[in-house]
Structures are given as C-alpha cells and as structure tokens.
Design an enzyme around this catalytic site. Structure first.
Site, short mmCIF file in Angstrom:
data_model
loop_
_atom_site.label_atom_id
_atom_site.label_comp_id
_atom_site.label_asym_id
_atom_site.label_seq_id
_atom_site.Cartn_x
_atom_site.Cartn_y
_atom_site.Cartn_z
N VAL A 84 49.46 -28.37 25.77
CA VAL A 84 48.45 -29.36 26.12
C VAL A 84 47.92 -29.15 27.54
O VAL A 84 48.68 -28.82 28.44
CB VAL A 84 49.09 -30.76 26.02
CG1 VAL A 84 48.31 -31.79 26.82
CG2 VAL A 84 49.17 -31.17 24.58
N GLY A 85 46.61 -29.30 27.72
CA GLY A 85 46.02 -29.22 29.06
C GLY A 85 46.23 -27.87 29.71
O GLY A 85 46.34 -27.76 30.93
N GLY A 87 44.26 -25.09 28.92
CA GLY A 87 43.08 -24.23 28.82
C GLY A 87 43.10 -23.35 27.59
O GLY A 87 42.30 -22.44 27.46
N GLY A 89 42.74 -24.55 24.53
CA GLY A 89 41.96 -25.19 23.45
C GLY A 89 42.79 -26.07 22.54
O GLY A 89 42.54 -26.13 21.33
N SER A 90 43.77 -26.79 23.11
CA SER A 90 44.65 -27.62 22.27
C SER A 90 43.87 -28.74 21.59
O SER A 90 44.08 -29.01 20.39
CB SER A 90 45.80 -28.21 23.09
OG SER A 90 45.30 -28.98 24.16
N ALA A 92 40.60 -28.90 20.89
CA ALA A 92 39.67 -28.36 19.89
C ALA A 92 40.43 -27.96 18.63
O ALA A 92 39.97 -28.25 17.51
CB ALA A 92 38.93 -27.14 20.46
N ALA A 93 41.58 -27.32 18.78
CA ALA A 93 42.34 -26.89 17.60
C ALA A 93 42.80 -28.11 16.79
O ALA A 93 42.77 -28.10 15.55
CB ALA A 93 43.52 -26.02 18.00
N ASP A 134 35.22 -23.70 22.39
CA ASP A 134 36.56 -23.95 21.86
C ASP A 134 36.52 -24.30 20.37
O ASP A 134 37.29 -23.76 19.57
CB ASP A 134 37.23 -25.11 22.60
CG ASP A 134 37.59 -24.75 24.03
OD1 ASP A 134 36.97 -23.82 24.58
OD2 ASP A 134 38.48 -25.42 24.60
C1 MEV Z 1 37.56 -24.98 29.12
O1 MEV Z 1 38.45 -24.37 28.18
C2 MEV Z 1 36.36 -24.11 29.35
C3 MEV Z 1 35.24 -24.70 30.21
O2 MEV Z 1 34.21 -23.72 30.24
C4 MEV Z 1 34.70 -26.00 29.63
C5 MEV Z 1 33.94 -25.82 28.33
O3 MEV Z 1 33.54 -24.70 27.97
O4 MEV Z 1 33.72 -26.85 27.68
C6 MEV Z 1 35.71 -24.96 31.62
#
Ligand code: MEV
Length: 299
Positions: A84-85, A87, A89-90, A92-93, A134
C-alpha cells in the site's frame, strides 16, 4: 461468487510528467490483487490492504466501484500482494480487480476498455488528480506506452529481471502530485522543460524496449531518476537504493510512482545481486517480472 485478479505496475519512464499530458511507459508486474465478490443481504468490504497501522484504506475506492456500476448489495473481499502507498498501483489494482469481479458476477458485459475507463474515473473521484496509467496497465497488462487521454500501445514485454526496492515508508500520491503542482505554478517554464525531457525519454525508450536493449533503457531510467529528484519527489533513502542497485550491476534504477517514500525499480540480469545490495541499504527488495496478463477471472 466471482474472483478476479489484477496486477500492480512499475513506471520505466514518465510518472508525474504523465499528469501534465506527457508520455509514459509502464509495465504490469507479477504482484497481484484479488477481489472476490458475492451477492449478499448487505454490502460489506474486507481488505488486507491498509491494515498495518497505515492511514490508508481501500474502502472508498471499492464503495465507488459498487455505486458506479449500480449493482445490488455484495460482499467484497480484497487480498493483495501489492504494498500500500508504495507507488506500485495498489489502489488501481484493487479497483480493477473489483470491477472485473462485479462484471463477472452480474454479467454486465463490460469490455476491458470500459473497465479501464470506469477505474480511472473512480481513481479521479477518490484521489483527485490521477493519470489513466495505473488503471489502464492493471486492466490490459503488459508493457505499455501511454499518451494520456489520447492513446496507448503495447510494447514488447520487459524480459529482464525487475527488482523493486521498498523504503517501507507510505507515500501519498495525492500529496506528492500536489507538491509538484505548487512547484509547477512557481516555475512553469523550468518545470515544463523537465516534463518535456521526460516525455522525450519515453519516446526514446520505445525502440530500445522493442529491441530488448536494456542497457540503454537503464541509462534513460537513470536520467529520469535525476529529473524526478529535480522536481522534489526524491529522498535520501530512495537514492541510496538507486545507487546501491546501480553499483550491483543494474542496467538502471529510478524512483517508481509518486516518490517521497514508496519504491524504486531497477532492471537487472542478476536480480539476486541487486536485491541483496538494496537489502543492505535497509530497504526491502522484491524480485519480480513483467506480467503479460492484465485483469482476469480466476477460476
Ligand atoms: C503515481 O503512481 C504516478 C503519478 O504520475 C500520478 C498519476 O499518474 O496519477 C505520480
């Protein structure tokens, strides 16, 4: 009852710039989230996401999935291998797996394109600004070039090792996108030229990925890392993992996702050596690979 699984993702190029309409290249990875839905007397959501003392819950995302499809009461259970948190894509998945499972359970006949579009709208509703990356990558799978709101195209799947280095520090995409926006408002010309350069890295990356030239892809990833640092989303921990990965022989290494905390990604042939170098910095390494399948029903 229906169960669907959807992958998380890494960015090779283009996070943050993609929010400003620039091109990005991302790849689905073999860390997946599973949603199981069943008709029920009342709606309930249980989730393994966000239960580790972190101020995050996936519930608003899942509630929006149920509302936006207008389906009867359901029980939803989310299980996730995605941090989680981080980056990766938790959210979105979780959204895409839930939409896929609701689609199967209620025979809604949604296409993948409709699932991706609905998922993107839900991310925007809950999170504020969100690019389509994502949700699109989680739906379609594979390694994908995205021109936001215009098109996407599938590239040759990344075939070398992918090593993720996790700071184990929660990072809020909403907050980091907001910080970048403030910097952009203060210095629009300087920031736009950085985003244009990142856009150019994505363009240059396409033929290199198609040719499997991971050494050159890695060089471009290293440039992107420097630019992400320049727009204020780096940290000492992220850079320590990036430099350790490069020193251990990675083709390239960079922040992936929003930055702040969260994760880095490295491409490598000797994934084990890169993973142990990341572990030595105090980060947590995960060896994974690109995933061709996107969302699908699990029998
Ligand atoms: C976050 O995974 C990626 C960003 O570019 C935000 C987005 O694309 O929505 C920071």
């Amino acid at each position: 009852m229906a169960t669907c699984t959807a992958p998380g993702k890494i960015y090779l190029f283009g996070e943050h710039a993609v929010v400003y309409g620039k091109r990005a290249i991302a790849s689905a990875i073999n860390l997946r989230t599973t949603a199981t839905v069943a008709e029920s007397a009342q709606t309930t959501i249980t989730s393994s996401l966000g239960t580790t003392g972190i101020d995050y819950t996936v519930h608003p995302y899942i509630s929006r999935c149920i509302e936006s499809l207008g389906v009867p009461a359901v029980s939803v259970r989310i299980d996730s291998e995605i941090l989680v948190g981080s980056g990766l894509g938790s959210s979105a998945a979780a959204v895409i797996a839930t939409l896929g499972a609701l689609n199967a359970e209620f025979d809604l006949g949604m296409t993948r394109t409709a699932i991706a579009a609905t998922g993107h709208q839900i991310e925007r509703d809950v999170q504020g600004a969100a690019s389509p990356t994502d949700t699109l990558v989680s739906t379609m799978g594979g390694t994908v070039m995205i021109t936001p709101w215009v098109s996407s195209s599938r590239l040759r799947l990344i075939e070398c090792g992918i090593v993720i280095g996790d700071t184990e520090e929660f990072s809020s995409t909403k907050e980091l996108v907001g910080n970048v926006r403030i910097l952009h408002e203060s210095y629009p010309v300087a920031m736009d030229s950085i985003f244009d350069t990142i856009d150019n890295l994505s363009e240059l990356g396409v033929p290199l990925i198609e040719n499997g030239d991971y050494r050159s892809v890695g060089e471009l990833m290293n440039i992107d890392h420097g630019l992400l640092d320049a727009i204020g989303v780096g940290s000492a921990k992220l850079s320590a993992m990036v430099y350790a990965a490069r020193d251990a022989g990675a083709y390239g290494a960079k922040i992936t996702g929003a930055g702040g905390g969260g994760c880095i990604v490295a491409l490598a042939d000797d994934a084990g050596a890169v993973a142990s170098a990341i572990d030595d910095t105090g980060g947590r390494a995960i060896i994974t690979e690109a995933s061709e399948p996107g969302v699908h029903v699990r029998k």
